[in-house]
Scaffold this motif. Structure first.
Motif, PDB file in Angstrom:
ATOM      1  N   MET A   1       0.837  -1.205   0.000  1.00  0.00           N
ATOM      2  CA  MET A   1       0.000   0.000   0.000  1.00  0.00           C
ATOM      3  C   MET A   1       0.867   1.248   0.000  1.00  0.00           C
ATOM      4  O   MET A   1       0.614   2.194  -0.770  1.00  0.00           O
ATOM      5  CB  MET A   1      -0.919   0.001   1.222  1.00  0.00           C
ATOM      6  N   LEU A   2       1.903   1.290   0.829  1.00  0.00           N
ATOM      7  CA  LEU A   2       2.780   2.456   0.870  1.00  0.00           C
ATOM      8  C   LEU A   2       3.520   2.634  -0.451  1.00  0.00           C
ATOM      9  O   LEU A   2       3.655   3.747  -0.953  1.00  0.00           O
ATOM     10  CB  LEU A   2       3.778   2.331   2.013  1.00  0.00           C
ATOM     11  N   ASP A   3       3.973   1.526  -1.046  1.00  0.00           N
ATOM     12  CA  ASP A   3       4.683   1.617  -2.330  1.00  0.00           C
ATOM     13  C   ASP A   3       3.780   2.157  -3.437  1.00  0.00           C
ATOM     14  O   ASP A   3       4.231   2.912  -4.306  1.00  0.00           O
ATOM     15  CB  ASP A   3       5.244   0.252  -2.731  1.00  0.00           C
ATOM     16  N   ARG A   4       2.490   1.787  -3.403  1.00  0.00           N
ATOM     17  CA  ARG A   4       1.555   2.327  -4.394  1.00  0.00           C
ATOM     18  C   ARG A   4       1.432   3.838  -4.247  1.00  0.00           C
ATOM     19  O   ARG A   4       1.431   4.567  -5.244  1.00  0.00           O
ATOM     20  CB  ARG A   4       0.173   1.690  -4.226  1.00  0.00           C
ATOM     21  N   ILE A   5       1.314   4.293  -3.013  1.00  0.00           N
ATOM     22  CA  ILE A   5       1.213   5.734  -2.766  1.00  0.00           C
ATOM     23  C   ILE A   5       2.511   6.420  -3.170  1.00  0.00           C
ATOM     24  O   ILE A   5       2.508   7.475  -3.815  1.00  0.00           O
ATOM     25  CB  ILE A   5       0.912   5.986  -1.276  1.00  0.00           C
ATOM     26  N   TYR A   6       3.632   5.803  -2.818  1.00  0.00           N
ATOM     27  CA  TYR A   6       4.938   6.396  -3.056  1.00  0.00           C
ATOM     28  C   TYR A   6       5.235   6.558  -4.544  1.00  0.00           C
ATOM     29  O   TYR A   6       5.798   7.561  -4.973  1.00  0.00           O
ATOM     30  CB  TYR A   6       6.007   5.521  -2.397  1.00  0.00           C
ATOM     31  N   ASN A   7       4.862   5.575  -5.347  1.00  0.00           N
ATOM     32  CA  ASN A   7       5.215   5.574  -6.767  1.00  0.00           C
ATOM     33  C   ASN A   7       4.147   6.167  -7.676  1.00  0.00           C
ATOM     34  O   ASN A   7       4.316   6.183  -8.895  1.00  0.00           O
ATOM     35  CB  ASN A   7       5.529   4.147  -7.220  1.00  0.00           C
ATOM     36  N   ASP A   8       3.063   6.663  -7.101  1.00  0.00           N
ATOM     37  CA  ASP A   8       1.999   7.264  -7.901  1.00  0.00           C
ATOM     38  C   ASP A   8       2.296   8.746  -8.133  1.00  0.00           C
ATOM     39  O   ASP A   8       2.186   9.560  -7.216  1.00  0.00           O
ATOM     40  CB  ASP A   8       0.659   7.099  -7.172  1.00  0.00           C
ATOM     41  N   ASP A   9       2.693   9.099  -9.348  1.00  0.00           N
ATOM     42  CA  ASP A   9       2.972  10.491  -9.681  1.00  0.00           C
ATOM     43  C   ASP A   9       1.914  11.063 -10.626  1.00  0.00           C
ATOM     44  O   ASP A   9       2.159  12.060 -11.310  1.00  0.00           O
ATOM     45  CB  ASP A   9       4.362  10.640 -10.300  1.00  0.00           C
ATOM     46  N   SER A  10       0.737  10.462 -10.646  1.00  0.00           N
ATOM     47  CA  SER A  10      -0.312  10.868 -11.581  1.00  0.00           C
ATOM     48  C   SER A  10      -0.845  12.271 -11.305  1.00  0.00           C
ATOM     49  O   SER A  10      -1.406  12.913 -12.201  1.00  0.00           O
ATOM     50  CB  SER A  10      -1.472   9.864 -11.547  1.00  0.00           C
ATOM     51  N   GLU A  11      -0.684  12.759 -10.067  1.00  0.00           N
ATOM     52  CA  GLU A  11      -1.199  14.083  -9.722  1.00  0.00           C
ATOM     53  C   GLU A  11      -0.165  15.193  -9.949  1.00  0.00           C
ATOM     54  O   GLU A  11      -0.495  16.373  -9.801  1.00  0.00           O
ATOM     55  CB  GLU A  11      -1.640  14.106  -8.256  1.00  0.00           C
ATOM     56  N   GLU A  12       1.056  14.822 -10.319  1.00  0.00           N
ATOM     57  CA  GLU A  12       2.064  15.856 -10.567  1.00  0.00           C
ATOM     58  C   GLU A  12       1.744  16.593 -11.865  1.00  0.00           C
ATOM     59  O   GLU A  12       1.082  16.063 -12.754  1.00  0.00           O
ATOM     60  CB  GLU A  12       3.457  15.234 -10.611  1.00  0.00           C
ATOM     61  N   ARG A  13       2.225  17.839 -11.974  1.00  0.00           N
ATOM     62  CA  ARG A  13       1.850  18.675 -13.111  1.00  0.00           C
ATOM     63  C   ARG A  13       3.005  19.596 -13.497  1.00  0.00           C
ATOM     64  O   ARG A  13       3.978  19.754 -12.755  1.00  0.00           O
ATOM     65  CB  ARG A  13       0.629  19.511 -12.743  1.00  0.00           C
ATOM     66  N   GLU A  14       2.842  20.231 -14.651  1.00  0.00           N
ATOM     67  CA  GLU A  14       3.825  21.204 -15.106  1.00  0.00           C
ATOM     68  C   GLU A  14       3.519  22.566 -14.491  1.00  0.00           C
ATOM     69  O   GLU A  14       2.375  22.871 -14.139  1.00  0.00           O
ATOM     70  CB  GLU A  14       3.800  21.308 -16.632  1.00  0.00           C
ATOM     71  N   PHE A  15       4.547  23.383 -14.359  1.00  0.00           N
ATOM     72  CA  PHE A  15       4.397  24.740 -13.830  1.00  0.00           C
ATOM     73  C   PHE A  15       4.872  25.706 -14.902  1.00  0.00           C
ATOM     74  O   PHE A  15       6.008  25.621 -15.374  1.00  0.00           O
ATOM     75  CB  PHE A  15       5.220  24.885 -12.548  1.00  0.00           C
ATOM     76  N   GLN A  16       3.999  26.612 -15.310  1.00  0.00           N
ATOM     77  CA  GLN A  16       4.281  27.485 -16.438  1.00  0.00           C
ATOM     78  C   GLN A  16       4.957  28.796 -16.039  1.00  0.00           C
ATOM     79  O   GLN A  16       5.196  29.648 -16.904  1.00  0.00           O
ATOM     80  CB  GLN A  16       2.976  27.799 -17.176  1.00  0.00           C
ATOM     81  N   HIS A  17       5.234  28.968 -14.756  1.00  0.00           N
ATOM     82  CA  HIS A  17       5.826  30.221 -14.294  1.00  0.00           C
ATOM     83  C   HIS A  17       7.188  29.934 -13.663  1.00  0.00           C
ATOM     84  O   HIS A  17       7.764  28.871 -13.876  1.00  0.00           O
ATOM     85  CB  HIS A  17       4.872  30.919 -13.326  1.00  0.00           C
ATOM     86  N   HIS A  18       7.701  30.885 -12.881  1.00  0.00           N
ATOM     87  CA  HIS A  18       9.040  30.727 -12.324  1.00  0.00           C
ATOM     88  C   HIS A  18       9.091  31.311 -10.919  1.00  0.00           C
ATOM     89  O   HIS A  18       8.268  32.159 -10.543  1.00  0.00           O
ATOM     90  CB  HIS A  18      10.067  31.423 -13.228  1.00  0.00           C
ATOM     91  N   LEU A  19      10.078  30.846 -10.140  1.00  0.00           N
ATOM     92  CA  LEU A  19      10.277  31.314  -8.775  1.00  0.00           C
ATOM     93  C   LEU A  19      11.646  31.981  -8.674  1.00  0.00           C
ATOM     94  O   LEU A  19      12.637  31.450  -9.189  1.00  0.00           O
ATOM     95  CB  LEU A  19      10.189  30.156  -7.781  1.00  0.00           C
ATOM     96  N   TYR A  20      11.675  33.152  -7.979  1.00  0.00           N
ATOM     97  CA  TYR A  20      12.901  33.927  -7.870  1.00  0.00           C
ATOM     98  C   TYR A  20      13.220  34.187  -6.401  1.00  0.00           C
ATOM     99  O   TYR A  20      12.353  34.579  -5.622  1.00  0.00           O
ATOM    100  CB  TYR A  20      12.752  35.267  -8.589  1.00  0.00           C
ATOM    101  N   GLY A  21      14.480  33.970  -6.045  1.00  0.00           N
ATOM    102  CA  GLY A  21      14.923  34.241  -4.686  1.00  0.00           C
ATOM    103  C   GLY A  21      16.155  35.121  -4.687  1.00  0.00           C
ATOM    104  O   GLY A  21      17.000  35.033  -5.592  1.00  0.00           O
ATOM    105  N   TYR A  22      16.256  35.984  -3.672  1.00  0.00           N
ATOM    106  CA  TYR A  22      17.400  36.886  -3.547  1.00  0.00           C
ATOM    107  C   TYR A  22      17.854  36.905  -2.091  1.00  0.00           C
ATOM    108  O   TYR A  22      17.040  36.789  -1.176  1.00  0.00           O
ATOM    109  CB  TYR A  22      17.031  38.310  -3.982  1.00  0.00           C
TER     110      TYR A  22
END
Length: 533
Positions: free
Chosen positions: A237-258
């Motif tokens: 059960m944990l391995d199924r949760i761990y290896n499920d990346d179906s909810e991941e998505r692309e990000f069309q913007h960017h992050l900036y740190g200073y």
């Protein structure tokens, strides 16, 4: 699958955010308390709560609720549990205790009674005793007592969930990962704009924002959870949760740190790389006075220096410069700032449109929203602008709605004055001494007034001479106690192991340092993220 009760612990001020996360996860019977949210679900929900929640510190599974008037009754109740369902003789365990009761003065003594009861159970049933280990036990138990209400729980998380595992370095005062995620959640950011942190330090806020943007769950970096040592652990059960990346998505913007510190910039880049989000984040060495207008619409979330662990030669000047840059270079943007000292916020000379009280470790902070625009507020509103969202108006109108009907529920689970992840022993000792002194000082004031009557100007602002808002001003007075001296000159209290600052009615503790550095995790370039067992 069997449904059962669970408790998700968090930091004060993040309860509603955590409740929303649990709602989105599909949990049932969600109830908000102080520093915790109660919910129900099955074993898979418990695994997912540990793996997916960004604003939870740990997940507890209660195994017994009972009443107890003294330590002997605690012992009897714990001894009656069939511990063969949870432990074996070769299973190491430890007990943590949280106690708010006049009958139970010492939380460690309560923990000892729980341990004795478990040891005696096995000694009576098997003739042998199990192993107790304080550090890295196989099973962690939690006993919570409020008055005579007792709850004994299994800790399913093991190490605190803020220890994500991606941090390979840290600066002088890294923000807790759970708090960083909570700040971002509180803004309502929908991952639909660029993101900026002009005081990024080791990059924790940036990394947490990038993980949200990609919808990568924080559990992906963890080496283990507490429930993996339980008798009913389901690895598949944990391995199924761990290896499920179906909810991941692309990000069309960017992050900036200073950050002005070159070493901090280096650490932030290393942490972003370890978390597998370096392609989303740009970090540069830059003083705040050189902050310039971003090319795209951006949300700003930042944690500037407070003058505590990290300071500046001119702290208030830093905040004034920051505000000046916001007014000239961030018009039309939305900036959220967490800080501790009221004078720092005052130095910005900006009107916040929304405030959220939060704790950063032991510091009583505020998280403030600044809506930046040119011209007058009336003109901004006339043009269709708004300084508050509908959700923020709703939250402000309902901010006291959870105080009603808490009753036994809140007493059973809340941790009013303790957070075992954040408060050091030195700070706890200082705070206890400080409270004792305040009580003594209040009694003396009452006695003085009984004999001398009210002071002449006591009614103007609801306070007394030398007070701000009714709080005592200790300037010019000294207090000496056994084991250390205390000097209130300038509003400060200094004692062995830490400092306390009464300015503005706040209490600051400086205890030991916490090192959140975890192991390295780099999942770049592949989808198979199965852990090495």
């Amino acid at each position: 699958m069997e449904q059962f009760e669970m408790i998700a612990k968090t930091f004060q001020g993040l309860e509603e955010v955590l409740a929303q996360e649990l709602t989105e996860l599909g949990a049932d019977e969600i109830q908000i308390g102080r520093r915790m949210v109660s919910f129900s679900g099955d074993k898979e929900m418990m695994y997912r709560a540990n793996f997916c929640l960004r604003t939870a510190v740990r997940i507890l599974k209660p195994i017994k609720h009972f009443k107890a008037a003294d330590a002997d009754e605690v012992y009897t109740a714990v001894r009656s549990i069939d511990w063969n369902n949870y432990l074996d003789l070769d299973t190491t365990f430890a007990v943590d205790s949280v106690v708010y009761s006049q009958e139970f003065r010492h939380s460690k003594f309560v923990a000892y009674k729980v341990k004795d009861a478990i040891v005696d159970y096995f000694r009576d049933t098997t003739g042998q005793r199990p192993n107790i280990r304080i550090t890295n036990p196989d099973i962690k138990l939690n006993i919570h007592i409020a008055d005579d209400d007792c709850t004994l729980s299994l800790d399913s998380s093991g190490e605190s969930l803020h220890l994500r595992g991606y941090r390979v370095g840290q600066g002088e005062a890294p923000i807790n990962e759970v708090l960083a995620a909570g700040l971002i959640k509180l803004t309502g950011w929908q991952c639909d704009t660029d993101f900026i942190d002009p005081f990024c330090g080791s990059g924790t806020i940036l990394v947490e924002a990038a993980l949200m943007a990609r919808n990568i769950y924080p559990g992906i970096f963890r080496k283990s959870f507490g429930f993996e040592k339980w008798k009913d652990f389901d690895r598949d059960m944990l391995d199924r949760i761990y290896n499920d990346d179906s909810e991941e998505r692309e990000f069309q913007h960017h992050l900036y740190g200073y950050d002005i510190n070159a070493k901090a910039v280096e650490i932030a880049l290393a942490n972003a790389k370890s978390a597998g989000v370096a392609d989303l984040i740009t970090v540069e060495q830059r003083d705040i006075q050189h902050f310039s207008r971003p090319a795209e619409t951006s949300l700003m979330v930042t944690n500037p220096p407070y003058g505590e662990r990290i300071t500046s030669p001119d702290l208030l000047g830093l905040y004034r410069t920051f505000a000046e840059r916001l007014k000239h270079e961030f018009q039309g943007g939305e900036a959220w700032v967490i800080s501790y000292k009221e004078e720092c916020f005052d130095a910005m000379s900006l009107r916040p449109s929304f405030k959220v009280p939060l704790f950063n470790g032991s510091l009583d902070c505020e998280f403030r929203k600044y809506q930046l625009f040119s011209g007058k507020l009336e003109d901004f509103r006339a043009s269709g602008g708004s300084v508050k969202t509908d959700e923020e108006r709703k939250r402000m109108a309902e901010k006291h709605r959870f105080k009603k009907n808490r009753g036994d529920f809140n007493n059973r689970y809340s941790d009013d004055d303790k957070d075992d992840e954040e408060i050091s022993a030195e700070y706890a000792l200082l705070r206890s001494k400080h409270k004792e002194f305040e009580r003594a000082f209040a009694r003396k004031n009452r006695t003085d007034e009984e004999y001398r009557g009210p002071r002449k100007n006591a009614g103007e602002r609801g306070g007394k001479p030398g007070e701000r808002g009714g709080r005592p001003d200790f300037r010019g007075k000294k207090f000496e106690s056994r084991g250390g001296k205390s000097d209130f000159r300038g509003g400060k209290f200094e004692g062995r192991g830490g400092k306390s600052d009464f300015r503005g009615g706040k209490f600051e503790g400086r205890g030991g340092k916490s090192d959140f550095r975890g192991g390295k995790s780099d999942f770049r370039g592949g989808k198979d993220r199965r852990r090495q067992d």
